[in-house]
Design a protein around this motif. Sequence first.
Motif, mmCIF file in Angstrom:
data_model
loop_
_atom_site.group_PDB
_atom_site.id
_atom_site.type_symbol
_atom_site.label_atom_id
_atom_site.label_comp_id
_atom_site.label_asym_id
_atom_site.label_seq_id
_atom_site.Cartn_x
_atom_site.Cartn_y
_atom_site.Cartn_z
ATOM 1 N N TYR A 120 -6.145 22.301 4.429
ATOM 2 C CA TYR A 120 -6.541 23.361 3.511
ATOM 3 C C TYR A 120 -6.910 24.606 4.296
ATOM 4 O O TYR A 120 -7.627 24.529 5.277
ATOM 5 N N CYS A 121 -6.399 25.730 3.845
ATOM 6 C CA CYS A 121 -6.738 27.004 4.471
ATOM 7 C C CYS A 121 -7.206 27.963 3.395
ATOM 8 O O CYS A 121 -6.584 28.037 2.343
ATOM 9 N N PRO A 122 -8.276 28.692 3.613
ATOM 10 C CA PRO A 122 -8.801 29.548 2.561
ATOM 11 C C PRO A 122 -7.902 30.728 2.237
ATOM 12 O O PRO A 122 -7.838 31.157 1.114
ATOM 13 N N HIS A 135 -10.945 40.840 -2.074
ATOM 14 C CA HIS A 135 -12.122 40.030 -2.415
ATOM 15 C C HIS A 135 -12.202 38.797 -1.519
ATOM 16 O O HIS A 135 -13.273 38.464 -0.981
ATOM 17 N N GLN A 136 -11.064 38.102 -1.332
ATOM 18 C CA GLN A 136 -11.047 36.933 -0.452
ATOM 19 C C GLN A 136 -11.381 37.320 0.980
ATOM 20 O O GLN A 136 -12.172 36.642 1.660
ATOM 21 N N MET A 169 1.784 41.367 3.211
ATOM 22 C CA MET A 169 1.490 39.956 3.005
ATOM 23 C C MET A 169 0.440 39.798 1.914
ATOM 24 O O MET A 169 -0.524 40.557 1.851
ATOM 25 N N ALA A 170 0.656 38.787 1.082
ATOM 26 C CA ALA A 170 -0.351 38.421 0.095
ATOM 27 C C ALA A 170 -1.036 37.152 0.567
ATOM 28 O O ALA A 170 -0.390 36.227 1.069
ATOM 29 N N LEU A 171 -2.330 37.115 0.441
ATOM 30 C CA LEU A 171 -3.099 35.961 0.897
ATOM 31 C C LEU A 171 -3.154 34.930 -0.213
ATOM 32 O O LEU A 171 -3.618 35.207 -1.312
ATOM 33 N N THR A 172 -2.667 33.724 0.085
ATOM 34 C CA THR A 172 -2.652 32.665 -0.907
ATOM 35 C C THR A 172 -3.863 31.794 -0.739
ATOM 36 O O THR A 172 -4.368 31.595 0.363
ATOM 37 N N ASN A 173 -4.338 31.263 -1.828
ATOM 38 C CA ASN A 173 -5.455 30.333 -1.821
ATOM 39 C C ASN A 173 -4.981 29.027 -2.405
ATOM 40 O O ASN A 173 -4.292 28.994 -3.413
#
Length: 520
Positions: A201-203, A464-465, A165-169
């Motif tokens: 909104y989700c970080p 980093h996130q 999974m890639a974390l989206t911002n």
Amino acid sequence: MVLESQKYQVSSNRPSCTCQINRLLHQRESYIFVTGAQPFDSNRRSSFIVYHIRLNDIETKRRYSDFASLRRILTRLYPIFIVPPVPEKHSLLDYAVLQNRAKNDITTIEKRKRMLQSFLNQVSKHHYLGHDHFFHQFLDPDVVWSDVLQSPSLSSFLKQQPLHMALTNSSNVSTQLSLSSLSPISSSTSLSSSNATSLFYCPARPVFHPLLSHRIVPTPTSPQTLQQRDPFLITSEEKSIHLASFLSKHLEKCQRKVIRRLGELANDYAELGAVYNGFSLNETEHVSNAIERMGQTVDDAYTETGQMVLKLEGEFAEPTQSQIQMTMFVKKVIQFQYLKQCQVELIEQALDRQQDELDRLLQMEKELQRLDRALQQNSLNTISLPPPSPSQEQYTHRHRHHRPRRHQQLDSYRNPVTVNAAGHSLQHLIDVDPVTTRRNQIGKSKESLQILEEALAICRNDTHQLSDQLHKEIQRYERDKTMMLRDSLMAFATAHLRYCQKNLSAWEDTKSQVDRIPLE
């Protein structure tokens, strides 16, 4: 694959969902109650307990497995958030002792009611989990929770490897998703005004990325090979492990012992009260009244002791059990962060190896091109030599016929036609076209290098996130833990203070009644 759930918008402050449940939870600061529990027989073979959830005037019915599935969804959607625990399932010992009565045991059901209520309120107070629309749908009586779980998008999402999974911002990725395709809602569901979408909104939200599941992108199974670790996370993990060990081996053990003995004391008070009440029937007038009053006071002590046991169970022992589970969840989210860091390091190592392989192939290609140019130049020089004179040709032909047989055999071995034929045959067996194969290898190496570079950029951004958010989440957990310990200690002291005050008043009245017994 992208989860089809909600639409995102950038918000500088707090996430905002416009559905009715969110308004009830956060605009009115409502409290969630689990008001009751009743058995439900779907058929003759199976039955389960349905818990009644009340939010203001909205009542929803969910079973225990629904709570567990909600927590699993929140854990996968927010891998670095410490999601509050739900009560544990029945142990094998419970089924061995209670057998078929394990599910309907009153004590277990009441404990689950309290802990499920605590779970829901902790989620609602979380700065992001409380605004998640899955949580709102769980509290919505018009939503069929089984349909949400069986939706193709969600079920497929839960099956994916978390490290793929890639974390989206929301600041760089805006995802529009269909709410109805993920979680079917009946037409009577109350959402905001004109549309049926939830805006929040989700970080960091995980989205399946095919690049991370590519065969050349390494996926770590344990963080044992991690070279650099965050000192803050190391300290937090050590503290959580130490706290879990202390709570489980010392504090919880003593709590169970105290509560068990208080329960036994309550039962002894009940028995003693019955004895005093019976004894009062054998006496007359003042003595009988004093003994009866003594029995009533002991009965009151039984009631107050039982109430104190319940209060200590719900406000002292159960928070400690939840805190033990929370410490294990802290360790899990830190381990997930370590796995992401380990993934970055493995991709860097794979990238270095692939770069070395590409450099080797390019150097080989360069050398072969240089040899080709040298051979071409040599052939041009050979062609430019003058032809031999006729006399030289006659001498050579005559001299060759008079050479010994051994020299003729050596000439046959040295014949370039024979060597070239064998070389071409071997070349066809090994490789049809070595030049094309070599260049294809260079092309594949460049493609693999590009895939690894893109995967590395994604994982570095995710790491980093995760690091920033995990630091904030652990700090929030530490504050909540301190508040929980404060509330638990206050509940322990308050329960004993109330118990002592009630007993003091009752026993003072009893003393005055005993003083009225005439001595003559």
